[in-house]
Design an enzyme around this catalytic site. Structure first.
Site, short mmCIF file in Angstrom:
data_model
loop_
_atom_site.label_atom_id
_atom_site.label_comp_id
_atom_site.label_asym_id
_atom_site.label_seq_id
_atom_site.Cartn_x
_atom_site.Cartn_y
_atom_site.Cartn_z
N HIS A 53 15.73 -11.98 11.85
CA HIS A 53 15.57 -11.52 13.61
C HIS A 53 14.33 -11.79 13.87
O HIS A 53 13.99 -11.93 15.01
CB HIS A 53 16.01 -10.34 13.90
CG HIS A 53 17.67 -10.27 13.50
ND1 HIS A 53 18.53 -9.13 14.13
CD2 HIS A 53 18.64 -11.13 13.20
CE1 HIS A 53 19.63 -9.19 14.05
NE2 HIS A 53 19.55 -10.59 13.62
N ASN A 54 13.14 -11.53 13.06
CA ASN A 54 11.84 -11.53 13.42
C ASN A 54 10.85 -12.75 12.84
O ASN A 54 9.86 -12.60 13.07
CB ASN A 54 11.10 -10.17 12.86
CG ASN A 54 12.12 -8.91 13.47
OD1 ASN A 54 12.57 -8.31 12.54
ND2 ASN A 54 12.02 -8.82 14.87
N CYS B 38 0.86 -1.24 0.17
CA CYS B 38 0.03 0.10 0.06
C CYS B 38 0.86 1.35 0.03
O CYS B 38 2.14 0.88 0.09
CB CYS B 38 -0.97 0.03 1.30
SG CYS B 38 -0.43 0.46 2.74
#
EC number: 5.3.1.6
Length: 149
Positions: A105-106, A72
Site C-alpha cells: 500500500h505504501n 534502532c
C-alpha cells in the site's frame, strides 16, 4: 522473485540498540544469497542513529541499493531521519502484516525495525515478506504520489 532489483545490494544500518539484530540480518541475507552493504554501526557502543540512517537512505535514494533496512531501539528515530529524504518511504514494521502492507500500500523502500519490540525470528519473516511483496499501485499509487513535497 522479488520486486526489488536484487542485483543491487541491500543497504543496512543501525544504531547501538539495533547492532545485534543488524548482524543477524546480515547472516539471514547471506543465507538467501542477497548482497548487502553495511553502513554501520559496528559495535554496541552508544552512537547517534542519524549517522547511519542518512547513508542508508542516500544509497536507496541514489539507486545504489535495492532497498534499505534500518534498526534502532524503537525504529522511530531512523524512520524520521530516513523520511527526510525525497523518494524515501521508510516504514516502521513490528509484524508480518505491517511489512506486507508497507510494500503493497505504501511502496516502502526502507523497512525500519524496532529492535526492542520485535523477536528475532519475526524479523526474518518480516524481511522475507518485505523483499517479496509487490506494490499494488492503483488507488495506492495516487496516495503515494502525494507524499513528496
Amino acid at each position: 522473485m522479488s520486486p526489488f532489483n536484487l542485483s543491487l545490494p541491500v543497504a543496512i544500518g543501525s544504531d547501538h540498540a539495533g547492532y545485534n539484530y543488524k548482524e543477524e540480518i546480515i547472516s539471514f541475507l547471506d543465507g538467501k544469497n542477497v548482497k548487502w552493504k553495511d553502513f554501520g554501526t559496528h559495535s554496541t557502543d552508544s552512537v547517534d542513529y542519524p549517522d547511519f540512517a542518512h547513508p542508508v537512505a542516500e544509497a536507496v535514494e541514489n539507486g545504489e541499493a535495492a532497498f534499505g533496512i534500518l534498526i534502532c531501539g524503537s525504529a522511530n528515530g531512523v524512520a524520521i531521519t530516513a523520511n527526510k529524504h525525497q523518494n524515501i518511504r521508510a516504514a516502521i514494521c513490528w509484524g508480518e502484516e505491517l511489512a506486507d502492507l508497507a510494500r503493497k500500500h505504501n511502496d516502502a523502500n526502507i523497512i525500519c525495525i524496532p529492535a526492542r519490540f520485535v523477536r528475532e525470528n519475526l524479523v526474518e519473516k518480516m524481511l522475507e515478506i518485505f523483499m517479496h511483496a509487490e506494490f499494488e499501485g492503483g488507488r495506492h499509487q495516487t496516495r503515494v504520489s502525494k507524499i513528496s513535497c
